[in-house]
Design a protein around this motif. Structure first.
Motif, PDB file in Angstrom:
ATOM      1  N   PRO A  18      48.344  42.429   5.757  1.00 35.30           N
ATOM      2  CA  PRO A  18      47.506  42.409   6.960  1.00 35.30           C
ATOM      3  C   PRO A  18      48.241  42.829   8.233  1.00 35.30           C
ATOM      4  O   PRO A  18      47.627  43.376   9.144  1.00 35.30           O
ATOM      5  N   ASP A  19      49.548  42.606   8.297  1.00 35.20           N
ATOM      6  CA  ASP A  19      50.286  42.932   9.517  1.00 35.20           C
ATOM      7  C   ASP A  19      51.001  44.290   9.451  1.00 35.20           C
ATOM      8  O   ASP A  19      51.878  44.579  10.260  1.00 35.20           O
ATOM      9  N   ASP A  20      50.622  45.145   8.507  1.00 37.10           N
ATOM     10  CA  ASP A  20      51.256  46.455   8.371  1.00 37.10           C
ATOM     11  C   ASP A  20      51.036  47.367   9.573  1.00 37.10           C
ATOM     12  O   ASP A  20      51.769  48.320   9.767  1.00 37.10           O
ATOM     13  N   ASP A  21      50.034  47.080  10.394  1.00 32.61           N
ATOM     14  CA  ASP A  21      49.794  47.920  11.566  1.00 32.61           C
ATOM     15  C   ASP A  21      50.603  47.469  12.786  1.00 32.61           C
ATOM     16  O   ASP A  21      50.500  48.061  13.860  1.00 32.61           O
ATOM     17  N   MET A  22      51.448  46.456  12.619  1.00 36.92           N
ATOM     18  CA  MET A  22      52.291  45.970  13.710  1.00 36.92           C
ATOM     19  C   MET A  22      53.349  47.021  14.066  1.00 36.92           C
ATOM     20  O   MET A  22      54.054  47.523  13.199  1.00 36.92           O
ATOM     21  N   ILE A  23      53.441  47.357  15.348  1.00 35.92           N
ATOM     22  CA  ILE A  23      54.446  48.314  15.812  1.00 35.92           C
ATOM     23  C   ILE A  23      55.809  47.628  15.792  1.00 35.92           C
ATOM     24  O   ILE A  23      56.008  46.582  16.395  1.00 35.92           O
ATOM     25  N   ARG A  26      58.908  50.564  19.120  1.00 34.45           N
ATOM     26  CA  ARG A  26      58.005  50.927  20.218  1.00 34.45           C
ATOM     27  C   ARG A  26      58.265  52.341  20.724  1.00 34.45           C
ATOM     28  O   ARG A  26      57.337  53.044  21.101  1.00 34.45           O
ATOM     29  N   CYS A  27      59.511  52.760  20.735  1.00 36.81           N
ATOM     30  CA  CYS A  27      59.840  54.095  21.252  1.00 36.81           C
ATOM     31  C   CYS A  27      59.197  55.202  20.434  1.00 36.81           C
ATOM     32  O   CYS A  27      58.698  56.184  20.972  1.00 36.81           O
ATOM     33  N   GLU A  28      59.218  55.065  19.122  1.00 35.73           N
ATOM     34  CA  GLU A  28      58.694  56.102  18.220  1.00 35.73           C
ATOM     35  C   GLU A  28      57.368  55.694  17.572  1.00 35.73           C
ATOM     36  O   GLU A  28      56.842  56.423  16.729  1.00 35.73           O
ATOM     37  N   GLU A  29      56.850  54.516  17.938  1.00 36.60           N
ATOM     38  CA  GLU A  29      55.573  54.007  17.433  1.00 36.60           C
ATOM     39  C   GLU A  29      55.522  53.957  15.910  1.00 36.60           C
ATOM     40  O   GLU A  29      54.570  54.431  15.276  1.00 36.60           O
ATOM     41  N   VAL A  30      56.550  53.372  15.315  1.00 36.90           N
ATOM     42  CA  VAL A  30      56.630  53.223  13.860  1.00 36.90           C
ATOM     43  C   VAL A  30      56.144  51.820  13.501  1.00 36.90           C
ATOM     44  O   VAL A  30      56.570  50.836  14.102  1.00 36.90           O
ATOM     45  N   THR A  31      55.273  51.738  12.512  1.00 34.40           N
ATOM     46  CA  THR A  31      54.706  50.449  12.117  1.00 34.40           C
ATOM     47  C   THR A  31      55.467  49.832  10.946  1.00 34.40           C
ATOM     48  O   THR A  31      56.202  50.516  10.230  1.00 34.40           O
ATOM     49  N   PRO A  47      69.904  54.622   7.338  1.00 29.00           N
ATOM     50  CA  PRO A  47      69.969  56.000   7.842  1.00 29.00           C
ATOM     51  C   PRO A  47      68.856  56.901   7.281  1.00 29.00           C
ATOM     52  O   PRO A  47      68.321  57.741   7.997  1.00 29.00           O
ATOM     53  N   GLU A  48      68.477  56.709   6.016  1.00 31.89           N
ATOM     54  CA  GLU A  48      67.379  57.494   5.439  1.00 31.89           C
ATOM     55  C   GLU A  48      66.058  57.187   6.139  1.00 31.89           C
ATOM     56  O   GLU A  48      65.310  58.095   6.497  1.00 31.89           O
ATOM     57  N   ILE A  49      65.797  55.909   6.334  1.00 34.03           N
ATOM     58  CA  ILE A  49      64.562  55.486   6.998  1.00 34.03           C
ATOM     59  C   ILE A  49      64.552  56.030   8.428  1.00 34.03           C
ATOM     60  O   ILE A  49      63.530  56.517   8.914  1.00 34.03           O
ATOM     61  N   ARG A  50      65.689  55.957   9.072  1.00 36.27           N
ATOM     62  CA  ARG A  50      65.808  56.419  10.457  1.00 36.27           C
ATOM     63  C   ARG A  50      65.517  57.923  10.548  1.00 36.27           C
ATOM     64  O   ARG A  50      64.804  58.375  11.436  1.00 36.27           O
ATOM     65  N   ARG A  51      66.090  58.698   9.642  1.00 36.79           N
ATOM     66  CA  ARG A  51      65.858  60.147   9.665  1.00 36.79           C
ATOM     67  C   ARG A  51      64.409  60.500   9.325  1.00 36.79           C
ATOM     68  O   ARG A  51      63.845  61.431   9.899  1.00 36.79           O
ATOM     69  N   PHE A  52      63.819  59.768   8.403  1.00 39.74           N
ATOM     70  CA  PHE A  52      62.458  60.067   7.954  1.00 39.74           C
ATOM     71  C   PHE A  52      61.404  59.631   8.972  1.00 39.74           C
ATOM     72  O   PHE A  52      60.490  60.385   9.292  1.00 39.74           O
ATOM     73  N   LEU A  53      61.514  58.415   9.486  1.00 34.69           N
ATOM     74  CA  LEU A  53      60.495  57.867  10.381  1.00 34.69           C
ATOM     75  C   LEU A  53      60.868  57.924  11.862  1.00 34.69           C
ATOM     76  O   LEU A  53      60.027  57.687  12.708  1.00 34.69           O
ATOM     77  N   ARG A  54      62.142  58.174  12.146  1.00 35.13           N
ATOM     78  CA  ARG A  54      62.679  58.228  13.515  1.00 35.13           C
ATOM     79  C   ARG A  54      62.761  56.848  14.179  1.00 35.13           C
ATOM     80  O   ARG A  54      62.986  56.767  15.380  1.00 35.13           O
ATOM     81  N   CYS A  55      62.591  55.763  13.432  1.00 32.35           N
ATOM     82  CA  CYS A  55      62.737  54.450  14.070  1.00 32.35           C
ATOM     83  C   CYS A  55      64.204  54.264  14.446  1.00 32.35           C
ATOM     84  O   CYS A  55      65.098  54.557  13.670  1.00 32.35           O
ATOM     85  N   GLY A  56      64.432  53.830  15.660  1.00 30.01           N
ATOM     86  CA  GLY A  56      65.787  53.678  16.163  1.00 30.01           C
ATOM     87  C   GLY A  56      66.346  54.936  16.794  1.00 30.01           C
ATOM     88  O   GLY A  56      67.502  54.972  17.186  1.00 30.01           O
ATOM     89  N   MET A  57      65.531  55.974  16.920  1.00 32.41           N
ATOM     90  CA  MET A  57      66.003  57.226  17.510  1.00 32.41           C
ATOM     91  C   MET A  57      65.359  57.516  18.859  1.00 32.41           C
ATOM     92  O   MET A  57      65.551  58.584  19.432  1.00 32.41           O
TER      93      MET A  57
END
Length: 109
Positions: A18-23, A26-31, A47-57
């Motif tokens: 149910p909470d999968d839509d939680m941001i 915030r910078c890259e709007e990744v849920t 690092p793979e997740i970061r490159r793929f989704l840009r979270c933390g970038m």
């Protein structure tokens, strides 16, 4: 770390929560759901997740989301967060106009 390299192990199917839509980032709007789904698609390291989704970038460079992303990935992989290698942190960079450096030099004289 070897257990993270074994992509053949079964971590179970992706089951929406149910909470999968939680941001989370915030910078890259990744849920949360995007992160969880990426893990189930075979991305097991930060690092793979970061490159793929840009979270933390984004602008904060992971200062607000890194720990949360790490805990989500660890929970999906059923490992301790300590097992996950953190992504490389970098200082936020912004373009600076040359006159800023010139003004700084004048102030020092």
């Amino acid at each position: 770390m070897d257990e993270l390299q074994d992509r053949s192990r079964d971590i179970g199917p992706f089951v929406a929560q149910p909470d999968d839509d939680m941001i989370v980032c915030r910078c890259e709007e990744v849920t949360k759901g995007e992160i969880r789904k990426a893990v189930h698609e075979g991305l097991y390291t930060i690092p793979e997740i970061r490159r793929f989704l840009r979270c933390g970038m984004g602008l904060c460079q992971g200062q607000t989301c890194a720990k949360l992303v790490k805990s989500i990935v660890a929970r999906e992989l059923k490992v301790s967060p300590a097992v996950l290698e953190p992504a490389t942190s970098r200082s936020p960079m912004r373009p600076i106009e040359m006159h800023v450096f010139a003004d700084e030099k004048e102030d020092d004289e």
